[in-house]
Design a protein around this motif. Structure first.
Motif, short mmCIF file in Angstrom:
data_model
loop_
_atom_site.label_atom_id
_atom_site.label_comp_id
_atom_site.label_asym_id
_atom_site.label_seq_id
_atom_site.Cartn_x
_atom_site.Cartn_y
_atom_site.Cartn_z
N GLU A 189 -21.03 29.58 9.89
CA GLU A 189 -22.03 29.45 10.95
C GLU A 189 -23.32 28.82 10.46
OE1 GLU A 189 -24.08 32.15 14.48
OE2 GLU A 189 -22.77 33.09 13.00
N ASP A 190 -23.88 29.35 9.37
CA ASP A 190 -25.16 28.82 8.90
C ASP A 190 -25.04 27.35 8.50
OD1 ASP A 190 -26.27 31.26 9.38
OD2 ASP A 190 -26.99 31.61 7.34
N GLU A 191 -23.95 27.01 7.81
CA GLU A 191 -23.74 25.63 7.38
C GLU A 191 -23.64 24.69 8.59
OE1 GLU A 191 -20.32 23.05 5.03
OE2 GLU A 191 -20.48 25.21 4.66
N ALA A 192 -22.88 25.11 9.60
CA ALA A 192 -22.71 24.27 10.79
C ALA A 192 -24.00 24.18 11.59
CB ALA A 192 -21.58 24.82 11.67
N LEU A 193 -24.74 25.29 11.67
CA LEU A 193 -26.02 25.28 12.38
C LEU A 193 -27.01 24.36 11.69
CD1 LEU A 193 -26.49 29.05 13.32
CD2 LEU A 193 -26.14 27.14 14.91
N ALA A 194 -27.06 24.45 10.35
CA ALA A 194 -27.99 23.61 9.58
C ALA A 194 -27.66 22.14 9.80
CB ALA A 194 -27.94 23.97 8.10
N GLU A 195 -26.38 21.80 9.79
CA GLU A 195 -25.99 20.40 9.98
C GLU A 195 -26.31 19.93 11.39
OE1 GLU A 195 -24.69 16.64 9.19
OE2 GLU A 195 -25.14 18.29 7.81
N THR A 196 -26.05 20.77 12.40
CA THR A 196 -26.37 20.42 13.78
C THR A 196 -27.87 20.25 13.94
OG1 THR A 196 -24.44 21.65 14.58
CG2 THR A 196 -26.14 21.14 16.19
N GLY A 197 -28.64 21.20 13.40
CA GLY A 197 -30.09 21.11 13.47
C GLY A 197 -30.61 19.87 12.79
N ASN A 198 -30.03 19.54 11.65
CA ASN A 198 -30.44 18.36 10.90
C ASN A 198 -30.25 17.10 11.74
OD1 ASN A 198 -31.32 17.08 8.42
ND2 ASN A 198 -29.22 16.41 8.14
N VAL A 199 -29.11 17.00 12.42
CA VAL A 199 -28.82 15.82 13.25
C VAL A 199 -29.82 15.74 14.41
CG1 VAL A 199 -27.15 14.82 14.86
CG2 VAL A 199 -26.38 15.69 12.64
N VAL A 200 -30.03 16.86 15.10
CA VAL A 200 -30.90 16.85 16.29
C VAL A 200 -32.35 16.59 15.90
CG1 VAL A 200 -31.78 18.23 18.20
CG2 VAL A 200 -29.35 18.32 17.63
N LEU A 201 -32.86 17.36 14.94
CA LEU A 201 -34.27 17.25 14.58
C LEU A 201 -34.58 15.91 13.91
CD1 LEU A 201 -34.85 20.90 13.28
CD2 LEU A 201 -35.48 19.95 15.52
N ASN A 202 -33.69 15.47 13.00
CA ASN A 202 -33.92 14.19 12.34
C ASN A 202 -33.96 13.04 13.34
OD1 ASN A 202 -34.38 13.74 9.49
ND2 ASN A 202 -32.57 14.99 9.14
N ASN A 203 -33.03 13.05 14.30
CA ASN A 203 -33.01 11.98 15.29
C ASN A 203 -34.26 12.00 16.16
OD1 ASN A 203 -30.45 10.14 15.67
ND2 ASN A 203 -29.70 12.10 14.92
N CYS A 204 -34.69 13.20 16.57
CA CYS A 204 -35.90 13.29 17.39
C CYS A 204 -37.11 12.77 16.64
CB CYS A 204 -36.14 14.74 17.82
SG CYS A 204 -35.06 15.29 19.14
N LEU A 205 -37.32 13.27 15.42
CA LEU A 205 -38.52 12.90 14.68
C LEU A 205 -38.45 11.47 14.16
CD1 LEU A 205 -39.05 16.32 12.95
CD2 LEU A 205 -40.72 15.18 14.41
N ALA A 206 -37.27 11.03 13.73
CA ALA A 206 -37.14 9.66 13.24
C ALA A 206 -37.40 8.66 14.36
CB ALA A 206 -35.76 9.44 12.64
N THR A 207 -36.93 8.97 15.57
CA THR A 207 -37.18 8.10 16.71
C THR A 207 -38.67 8.04 17.04
OG1 THR A 207 -34.99 8.50 17.64
CG2 THR A 207 -36.68 7.73 19.16
N MET A 208 -39.31 9.22 17.06
CA MET A 208 -40.76 9.25 17.30
C MET A 208 -41.49 8.42 16.25
SD MET A 208 -41.43 13.24 18.31
CE MET A 208 -43.22 13.06 18.22
N ALA A 209 -41.14 8.63 14.98
CA ALA A 209 -41.82 7.93 13.89
C ALA A 209 -41.61 6.42 14.01
CB ALA A 209 -41.30 8.44 12.55
N ASN A 210 -40.39 6.01 14.32
CA ASN A 210 -40.07 4.59 14.42
C ASN A 210 -40.85 3.93 15.56
OD1 ASN A 210 -38.51 2.18 13.78
ND2 ASN A 210 -37.40 2.58 15.68
N MET A 211 -40.88 4.60 16.71
CA MET A 211 -41.54 4.00 17.87
C MET A 211 -43.06 4.09 17.78
SD MET A 211 -38.87 4.90 20.93
CE MET A 211 -39.47 3.56 21.96
N LEU B 148 -21.83 27.65 19.69
CA LEU B 148 -22.11 26.27 19.30
C LEU B 148 -21.25 25.87 18.11
CD1 LEU B 148 -23.78 23.66 19.48
CD2 LEU B 148 -25.46 24.74 17.99
N VAL B 149 -21.16 26.75 17.12
CA VAL B 149 -20.35 26.46 15.93
C VAL B 149 -18.89 26.23 16.32
CG1 VAL B 149 -19.48 27.39 13.75
CG2 VAL B 149 -21.89 27.66 14.35
#
Length: 215
Positions: free
Chosen positions: A111-133, A93-94
């Motif tokens: 690897e850890d830095e890239a994984l953290a950034e990827t996770g941040n994008v995916v998880l934030n978008n999922c949860l922010a969308t849920m929260a918004n809707m 993935l990295v």
């Protein structure tokens, strides 16, 4: 995956699946902008299961060590969000998101830095969308990377055994690499009850809009 082990009814699961799919679609769009490459993310369905069942399911599906990006969230409902990969997939993935421009050693270092950034994008978008809707704000912590966490992966607090997991199987495709993974959203039962209430309100709003459109 199907069913919800009695935690949510079919309509609630369908509504949550719709919310999560919208969030994952937005995550894919954000990742495309970040890496300037084609990114596809798919979520076939979600399942709400106990933490013990989630740990069993993961052990049955994945024999090798795992890597997870973890973020805590608080608000109308609270818990922990995880983006989980087999360790064998994390370096792939990295390399994919960095465009194969790094050597294997350089990719491992980042690897850890890239994984953290990827996770941040995916998880934030999922949860922010849920929260918004669901019309409720959520606060997210900074991401952290867990390596081969074993049984600790699905723990909420030591001694608790009443937590649940919204469990999603996802497929990543980045520059034609298929990288499977999982999203797990861990909550205790009071948070699940709060989420059920908000999902019920969301369903009523959607049904109300549908009735108004037909009138």
């Amino acid at each position: 995956m199907s069913g919800s082990s009695g935690f949510l009814d079919e309509l609630e699961v369908d509504a949550l699946t719709e919310l999560v799919n919208i969030g994952v679609s937005r995550a894919a769009s954000s990742l495309r902008q970040m890496v300037q490459r084609q990114v596809f993310l798919s979520v076939p369905s979600i399942e709400v299961i106990s933490r013990r069942d989630a740990a069993t399911l993961m052990a049955e599906r994945e024999i090798g060590p795992l890597v997870a990006v973890r973020q805590e969230f608080t608000g109308a409902f609270a818990g922990r969000a995880l983006l989980i990969f087999p360790e064998a997939n994390s370096l792939a993935l990295v390399r994919a998101v960095t465009g194969d421009e790094l050597s294997e050693a350089e990719a491992a270092d980042l690897e850890d830095e890239a994984l953290a950034e990827t996770g941040n994008v995916v998880l934030n978008n999922c949860l922010a969308t849920m929260a918004n809707m669901l019309q409720r704000p959520l606060e997210m912590s900074l991401p952290g990377v867990m390596r081969d966490p074993g049984p600790a992966l699905f723990e909420i607090d030591a001694g608790e055994d009443d937590g649940v997991v919204l469990f999603l199987y996802i497929n990543f495709a980045v520059t034609e690499r298929d990288i499977r993974g999982y999203i797990a959203i861990l909550m205790d039962l009071p948070s699940l009850d709060a989420l059920k209430t908000l999902v019920g309100e969301f369903i009523q709003r959607v049904l109300g809009q549908g009735a108004a459109a037909e009138a």
